[in-house]
Design a protein around this motif. Sequence first.
Motif, PDB file in Angstrom:
ATOM      1  N   LEU A  17       0.845  -1.185   0.000  1.00 50.36           N
ATOM      2  CA  LEU A  17       0.000   0.000   0.000  1.00 50.36           C
ATOM      3  C   LEU A  17       0.886   1.243   0.000  1.00 50.36           C
ATOM      4  O   LEU A  17       1.971   1.251   0.578  1.00 50.36           O
ATOM      5  CB  LEU A  17      -0.920   0.008   1.212  1.00 50.36           C
ATOM      6  N   ALA A  18       0.399   2.300  -0.646  1.00 52.00           N
ATOM      7  CA  ALA A  18       1.218   3.505  -0.822  1.00 52.00           C
ATOM      8  C   ALA A  18       1.751   4.033   0.507  1.00 52.00           C
ATOM      9  O   ALA A  18       2.912   4.447   0.603  1.00 52.00           O
ATOM     10  CB  ALA A  18       0.403   4.576  -1.537  1.00 52.00           C
ATOM     11  N   GLU A  19       0.911   3.999   1.547  1.00 45.32           N
ATOM     12  CA  GLU A  19       1.338   4.549   2.834  1.00 45.32           C
ATOM     13  C   GLU A  19       2.349   3.658   3.549  1.00 45.32           C
ATOM     14  O   GLU A  19       2.933   4.063   4.555  1.00 45.32           O
ATOM     15  CB  GLU A  19       0.130   4.792   3.744  1.00 45.32           C
ATOM     16  N   GLN A  20       2.580   2.443   3.035  1.00 43.35           N
ATOM     17  CA  GLN A  20       3.546   1.527   3.649  1.00 43.35           C
ATOM     18  C   GLN A  20       4.892   1.515   2.924  1.00 43.35           C
ATOM     19  O   GLN A  20       5.838   0.886   3.391  1.00 43.35           O
ATOM     20  CB  GLN A  20       2.971   0.100   3.655  1.00 43.35           C
ATOM     21  N   ALA A  21       4.972   2.198   1.796  1.00 43.39           N
ATOM     22  CA  ALA A  21       6.174   2.108   0.962  1.00 43.39           C
ATOM     23  C   ALA A  21       7.425   2.551   1.710  1.00 43.39           C
ATOM     24  O   ALA A  21       8.498   1.946   1.564  1.00 43.39           O
ATOM     25  CB  ALA A  21       5.981   2.944  -0.303  1.00 43.39           C
ATOM     26  N   HIS A  22       7.311   3.599   2.527  1.00 44.50           N
ATOM     27  CA  HIS A  22       8.495   4.107   3.223  1.00 44.50           C
ATOM     28  C   HIS A  22       9.070   3.063   4.189  1.00 44.50           C
ATOM     29  O   HIS A  22      10.284   3.035   4.423  1.00 44.50           O
ATOM     30  CB  HIS A  22       8.154   5.399   3.968  1.00 44.50           C
ATOM     31  N   GLU A  23       8.201   2.209   4.746  1.00 46.86           N
ATOM     32  CA  GLU A  23       8.684   1.174   5.653  1.00 46.86           C
ATOM     33  C   GLU A  23       9.562   0.169   4.908  1.00 46.86           C
ATOM     34  O   GLU A  23      10.611  -0.263   5.410  1.00 46.86           O
ATOM     35  CB  GLU A  23       7.502   0.439   6.286  1.00 46.86           C
ATOM     36  N   ILE A  24       9.129  -0.214   3.708  1.00 50.90           N
ATOM     37  CA  ILE A  24       9.894  -1.164   2.913  1.00 50.90           C
ATOM     38  C   ILE A  24      11.216  -0.552   2.467  1.00 50.90           C
ATOM     39  O   ILE A  24      12.280  -1.183   2.560  1.00 50.90           O
ATOM     40  CB  ILE A  24       9.077  -1.616   1.686  1.00 50.90           C
ATOM     41  N   VAL A  25      11.168   0.676   1.991  1.00 54.71           N
ATOM     42  CA  VAL A  25      12.395   1.348   1.532  1.00 54.71           C
ATOM     43  C   VAL A  25      13.397   1.450   2.679  1.00 54.71           C
ATOM     44  O   VAL A  25      14.598   1.208   2.495  1.00 54.71           O
ATOM     45  CB  VAL A  25      12.066   2.742   0.960  1.00 54.71           C
ATOM     46  N   ALA A  26      12.922   1.783   3.873  1.00 56.88           N
ATOM     47  CA  ALA A  26      13.820   1.931   5.025  1.00 56.88           C
ATOM     48  C   ALA A  26      14.544   0.628   5.346  1.00 56.88           C
ATOM     49  O   ALA A  26      15.726   0.630   5.708  1.00 56.88           O
ATOM     50  CB  ALA A  26      13.026   2.407   6.239  1.00 56.88           C
ATOM     51  N   ILE A  27      13.855  -0.504   5.197  1.00 57.32           N
ATOM     52  CA  ILE A  27      14.468  -1.802   5.494  1.00 57.32           C
ATOM     53  C   ILE A  27      15.445  -2.222   4.390  1.00 57.32           C
ATOM     54  O   ILE A  27      16.565  -2.665   4.656  1.00 57.32           O
ATOM     55  CB  ILE A  27      13.377  -2.874   5.675  1.00 57.32           C
ATOM     56  N   TYR A  28      15.032  -2.060   3.129  1.00 52.52           N
ATOM     57  CA  TYR A  28      15.834  -2.554   2.010  1.00 52.52           C
ATOM     58  C   TYR A  28      16.970  -1.609   1.616  1.00 52.52           C
ATOM     59  O   TYR A  28      17.855  -1.989   0.847  1.00 52.52           O
ATOM     60  CB  TYR A  28      14.938  -2.795   0.787  1.00 52.52           C
ATOM     61  N   ASN A  29      16.978  -0.390   2.168  1.00 55.13           N
ATOM     62  CA  ASN A  29      18.036   0.573   1.842  1.00 55.13           C
ATOM     63  C   ASN A  29      19.422   0.060   2.203  1.00 55.13           C
ATOM     64  O   ASN A  29      20.431   0.535   1.679  1.00 55.13           O
ATOM     65  CB  ASN A  29      17.789   1.896   2.569  1.00 55.13           C
ATOM     66  N   GLU A  30      19.494  -0.886   3.110  1.00 54.96           N
ATOM     67  CA  GLU A  30      20.785  -1.451   3.498  1.00 54.96           C
ATOM     68  C   GLU A  30      21.492  -2.105   2.308  1.00 54.96           C
ATOM     69  O   GLU A  30      22.713  -2.116   2.237  1.00 54.96           O
ATOM     70  CB  GLU A  30      20.580  -2.478   4.615  1.00 54.96           C
ATOM     71  N   TRP A  31      20.698  -2.627   1.361  1.00 55.37           N
ATOM     72  CA  TRP A  31      21.262  -3.378   0.241  1.00 55.37           C
ATOM     73  C   TRP A  31      20.977  -2.754  -1.127  1.00 55.37           C
ATOM     74  O   TRP A  31      21.635  -3.076  -2.100  1.00 55.37           O
ATOM     75  CB  TRP A  31      20.677  -4.791   0.222  1.00 55.37           C
ATOM     76  N   PHE A  32      19.976  -1.852  -1.218  1.00 55.44           N
ATOM     77  CA  PHE A  32      19.494  -1.400  -2.521  1.00 55.44           C
ATOM     78  C   PHE A  32      19.368   0.114  -2.598  1.00 55.44           C
ATOM     79  O   PHE A  32      19.089   0.787  -1.600  1.00 55.44           O
ATOM     80  CB  PHE A  32      18.117  -2.015  -2.815  1.00 55.44           C
ATOM     81  N   ASP A  33      19.544   0.627  -3.813  1.00 54.22           N
ATOM     82  CA  ASP A  33      19.240   2.027  -4.121  1.00 54.22           C
ATOM     83  C   ASP A  33      17.937   2.052  -4.919  1.00 54.22           C
ATOM     84  O   ASP A  33      17.835   1.424  -5.989  1.00 54.22           O
ATOM     85  CB  ASP A  33      20.359   2.657  -4.954  1.00 54.22           C
ATOM     86  N   PHE A  34      16.941   2.787  -4.414  1.00 47.93           N
ATOM     87  CA  PHE A  34      15.615   2.777  -5.012  1.00 47.93           C
ATOM     88  C   PHE A  34      15.428   3.896  -6.036  1.00 47.93           C
ATOM     89  O   PHE A  34      16.002   4.980  -5.914  1.00 47.93           O
ATOM     90  CB  PHE A  34      14.539   2.904  -3.931  1.00 47.93           C
ATOM     91  N   THR A  35      14.616   3.596  -7.036  1.00 47.52           N
ATOM     92  CA  THR A  35      14.177   4.605  -7.993  1.00 47.52           C
ATOM     93  C   THR A  35      12.763   5.046  -7.607  1.00 47.52           C
ATOM     94  O   THR A  35      12.184   4.544  -6.643  1.00 47.52           O
ATOM     95  CB  THR A  35      14.191   4.044  -9.418  1.00 47.52           C
ATOM     96  N   ALA A  36      12.193   5.987  -8.361  1.00 44.68           N
ATOM     97  CA  ALA A  36      10.858   6.487  -8.043  1.00 44.68           C
ATOM     98  C   ALA A  36       9.823   5.360  -8.155  1.00 44.68           C
ATOM     99  O   ALA A  36       9.859   4.570  -9.100  1.00 44.68           O
ATOM    100  CB  ALA A  36      10.491   7.624  -8.985  1.00 44.68           C
ATOM    101  N   PRO A  37       8.902   5.264  -7.211  1.00 42.33           N
ATOM    102  CA  PRO A  37       7.904   4.191  -7.253  1.00 42.33           C
ATOM    103  C   PRO A  37       6.837   4.453  -8.312  1.00 42.33           C
ATOM    104  O   PRO A  37       6.595   5.593  -8.719  1.00 42.33           O
ATOM    105  CB  PRO A  37       7.290   4.229  -5.853  1.00 42.33           C
ATOM    106  N   ALA A  38       6.197   3.385  -8.748  1.00 43.40           N
ATOM    107  CA  ALA A  38       5.009   3.484  -9.598  1.00 43.40           C
ATOM    108  C   ALA A  38       3.804   3.204  -8.710  1.00 43.40           C
ATOM    109  O   ALA A  38       3.863   2.363  -7.812  1.00 43.40           O
ATOM    110  CB  ALA A  38       5.085   2.481 -10.743  1.00 43.40           C
ATOM    111  N   GLU A  39       2.699   3.900  -8.951  1.00 49.09           N
ATOM    112  CA  GLU A  39       1.519   3.767  -8.089  1.00 49.09           C
ATOM    113  C   GLU A  39       0.271   3.616  -8.937  1.00 49.09           C
ATOM    114  O   GLU A  39       0.123   4.228  -9.998  1.00 49.09           O
ATOM    115  CB  GLU A  39       1.383   4.984  -7.175  1.00 49.09           C
TER     116      GLU A  39
END
Length: 295
Positions: free
Chosen positions: A261-283
């Motif tokens: 869900l859109a409001e949960q995206a920041h939680e996932i990014v915060a966890i996976y940032n240890e290993w990944f660089d994220f691009t802009a999300p699609a919604e």
Amino acid sequence: MAWQELRLTTDSKQAEAYSDALFDLGALSVSIEDAAADTVDEKPIFGEPGEPVDQLWDNSIVLALFDVDIDVDAIVATAAETLKLAAPSYVIVNVADQDWVRLTQSQFDPIPISPRLWITPTWHECPDPAAVSIQLDPGLAFGTGSHPTTRLCLQWLDSNIAGGENVLDYGCGSGILAIAALKLGAGETDGVDIDAQAMIASNQNAEQNGVVGQFYLPDAAPSKTYDLVVANILTNPLKALAPLLAARCRTGGRLVLSGILAEQAHEIVAIYNEWFDFTAPAEHEGWVCLSAVRK
């Protein structure tokens, strides 16, 4: 043969109790729906795989199907007495005999994912003969291309598969994302799911589409890295799977995550940032698809 459909209106606390009682009293099938479905008050309910939904709709409709010669009024009275509840509000509707296969098939049309990618039930022809068409019927496992999360992942694959990548589809369900990757030109592709029914569905769907993928339960999955890892699950499983998915993605490889869900995206990014660089999300319709590159 004709049937009777009972439509019993109750609250969230009593809906499951009535559902169980009606089934015990001879209902051929029982389901629960939102009484406000298809209105502005419709309320979506989401649950994680393997976990019960804590709260049904405030106003629920219990739908129960009975043979035509059953005294449904008596069954409702018995159910209410058994549960020690006041008599509920309900109606009984006669359901005529129909060709249920044709009726079900009529509800599923080809789904356009992009100008060149379609999901097509086997009883339809793809509207564009030149398009990449994935033949897929509703069946044993989740994933027919109609849900926003699946659509977002398919659109990402359509735009980003260059050809020859080895791919992991984690939480493969029907195998739709693995099959799409293969039909779009990916190389060796594996699917993993915790549900044994998903193995059956994925293998059948791959064969139906003329592609070869390997599908595994988690304990049997190969321990190797991939050029592309796709996981369309839900937020809580994605959080728990972060170290595993990171370990399966090679340095410089791509990660695609959805079921978020859109409001949960920041939680996932915060966890996976240890290993990944994220691009802009699609919604789309309140759901997001996240993509990233392995550091």
